[in-house]
Motif scaffolding. Sequence first.
Motif, mmCIF file in Angstrom:
data_model
loop_
_atom_site.group_PDB
_atom_site.id
_atom_site.type_symbol
_atom_site.label_atom_id
_atom_site.label_comp_id
_atom_site.label_asym_id
_atom_site.label_seq_id
_atom_site.Cartn_x
_atom_site.Cartn_y
_atom_site.Cartn_z
ATOM 1 N N SER A 331 0.830 -1.211 0.000
ATOM 2 C CA SER A 331 0.000 0.000 0.000
ATOM 3 C C SER A 331 0.862 1.258 0.000
ATOM 4 C CB SER A 331 -0.926 0.006 1.221
ATOM 5 O OG SER A 331 -1.854 -1.042 1.162
ATOM 6 N N ALA A 332 1.955 1.230 0.755
ATOM 7 C CA ALA A 332 2.849 2.390 0.808
ATOM 8 C C ALA A 332 3.509 2.631 -0.546
ATOM 9 C CB ALA A 332 3.905 2.190 1.889
ATOM 10 N N ARG A 334 2.150 1.837 -3.441
ATOM 11 C CA ARG A 334 1.093 2.385 -4.292
ATOM 12 C C ARG A 334 0.847 3.861 -4.001
ATOM 13 N NH1 ARG A 334 -2.806 -2.882 -3.545
ATOM 14 N NH2 ARG A 334 -1.896 -4.151 -5.232
ATOM 15 N N ASN A 335 0.934 4.246 -2.743
ATOM 16 C CA ASN A 335 0.787 5.670 -2.398
ATOM 17 C C ASN A 335 1.892 6.498 -3.043
ATOM 18 O OD1 ASN A 335 -1.474 5.175 -0.822
ATOM 19 N ND2 ASN A 335 -0.306 5.009 1.085
ATOM 20 N N GLU A 336 3.079 5.918 -3.123
ATOM 21 C CA GLU A 336 4.192 6.625 -3.743
ATOM 22 C C GLU A 336 4.026 6.712 -5.263
ATOM 23 O OE1 GLU A 336 8.886 6.735 -2.547
ATOM 24 O OE2 GLU A 336 8.108 4.799 -3.217
ATOM 25 N N SER A 338 1.056 6.752 -6.783
ATOM 26 C CA SER A 338 -0.216 7.389 -7.110
ATOM 27 C C SER A 338 -0.075 8.736 -7.823
ATOM 28 C CB SER A 338 -1.054 7.544 -5.842
ATOM 29 O OG SER A 338 -2.309 8.110 -6.138
#
Length: 514
Positions: A331-332, A334-336, A338
């Motif tokens: 998830s982290a 993917r946040n980067e 995004s």
Amino acid sequence: MSISFSQELLISTLAIILVPLYMLYLRSSRPKNPPALPTNWPIVGVFPYLIANFHNLHDYLAAVLAEAGHNFRAHGPPGTGLRFFITCEPANVRHIFTTNHANFPKGAEFAAIFDIAGGSFFTTEGEPWRRQRARAQRVLSNPRLLVRMTACCRDKVENGLLPVLMHMATAATPFDLQDLTTRLVFDMTAAPLFGVDPGLLSPDMPPMDAAAAMDTVMEVALFRHTVPASCWKAMRRLNIGPERKLAAAHTVLGGFIEEMVERRKKEHVANEGDPSSVDILSSYIDDLDYQQNDGLLHATLINYMIAGRDTIGTALTWVFYNLAQNPHVMSAIRNELSPIASRKAATGANNSSTMVIFEPEETKSLVYMRAALHESLRLHPPVPIERKTAVANDVMPTGHVVHAGDTLLISLHSMGRMEGVWGKDCLEYNPDRWLSEDGKKLRYVPSHKFLAFSSGPRLCLGKDISFMQMNTIVAAMVWNFDMEVVEGQRVQPKMSCVLQMKNGLIVKLKKRDM
């Protein structure tokens, strides 16, 4: 003093007879709480322990080194020359690889073990090694070649990897991710090396004879590392056991290399002057030293294949395994990713309506993803053991004495699991350990503590290329798919000189909703 074939056979026979007897003795006399440290027994040394724990050798060495304080001395049967100093202590690693590296070459035995790459910069020392390394550095820093390697990686992800993954996700079919990454990286390595795409990552999934042969080379090499040279050399002469399998693998690899060279030689003449035809092989074809020595050319090409296919392909499988086991890390990442995906959507830069493909330059500066890759490489280094030989007597920073002729085994796999090196959470997958306090930069960790890309004069020349490839592949897969490791499988390292998974990695994918 050289050993005759009859002497080789005698020593091997004695080992075959005595080792089982010692193992029976150990089993019958074993205390209720046996010590982790193996005993250097008379006649056979630690050989029984190596045989008994060969199926789980890397974890066994980690347990022994943790108990022994990062260093352990061992020997094999008399007359075999097996005198080992095994270490995972960073101070000793710095001494061996950097401070006094001239005293610790890979050695003649290492060259014999990897005879298929004999004469290349993988096995040579001294002036021949310096000359070949300088040549490889010029080749790998060629801007045109770097552009081609980047384009090849990007193309393989878009037109090879993602369509296959989409098919697997749509069919909800479990598949072996290690097999897939092996095919992907084999093609990505071979295309810029030979100028020819083998096409292993194609819809019909053709046989991987050359890749399987490379796996055999690495598996038998570990066997050669851990038994007396007289033993495996006797097996080679008799064409039995692992050596019989290795001989067949050499034949397959030799045929593959020869086919690639002949195809490229024809295209090299036809496309001479074409800027798009740049590849690694072309830079060697016109060199007189390699024209007159086909064996050196073939060994050098196998050297490049090992450096590219084995290390990156192995690393990627463990990366995806670690990410699947730690959804918060995924998830982290993917946040980067995004903001990049949003910009691509806003500008229409993405060519696919269903998939997002991240350009290599877009992922180059992503800090958290690099930390996640580093953490996987710490726990699962593609090359779990390095081997050196002492030329002269020396004293390690820890005070341990090594003698001329001793074999030094540096366990990278163990180093990542030492509490004294990485802290109490050393067995946990935690990318945060690589980040600065504000999370915006990577912490500096010296190469003698994080040895995944070697250290000192032999520091890996392809490190930046490796991260470019891993970034591009991981970003595409993590952003576009959810991944689940199928329950019930046993994930463990294969006994090999590269840390592949013994049973592969069976996963299921689901396409993410964007």
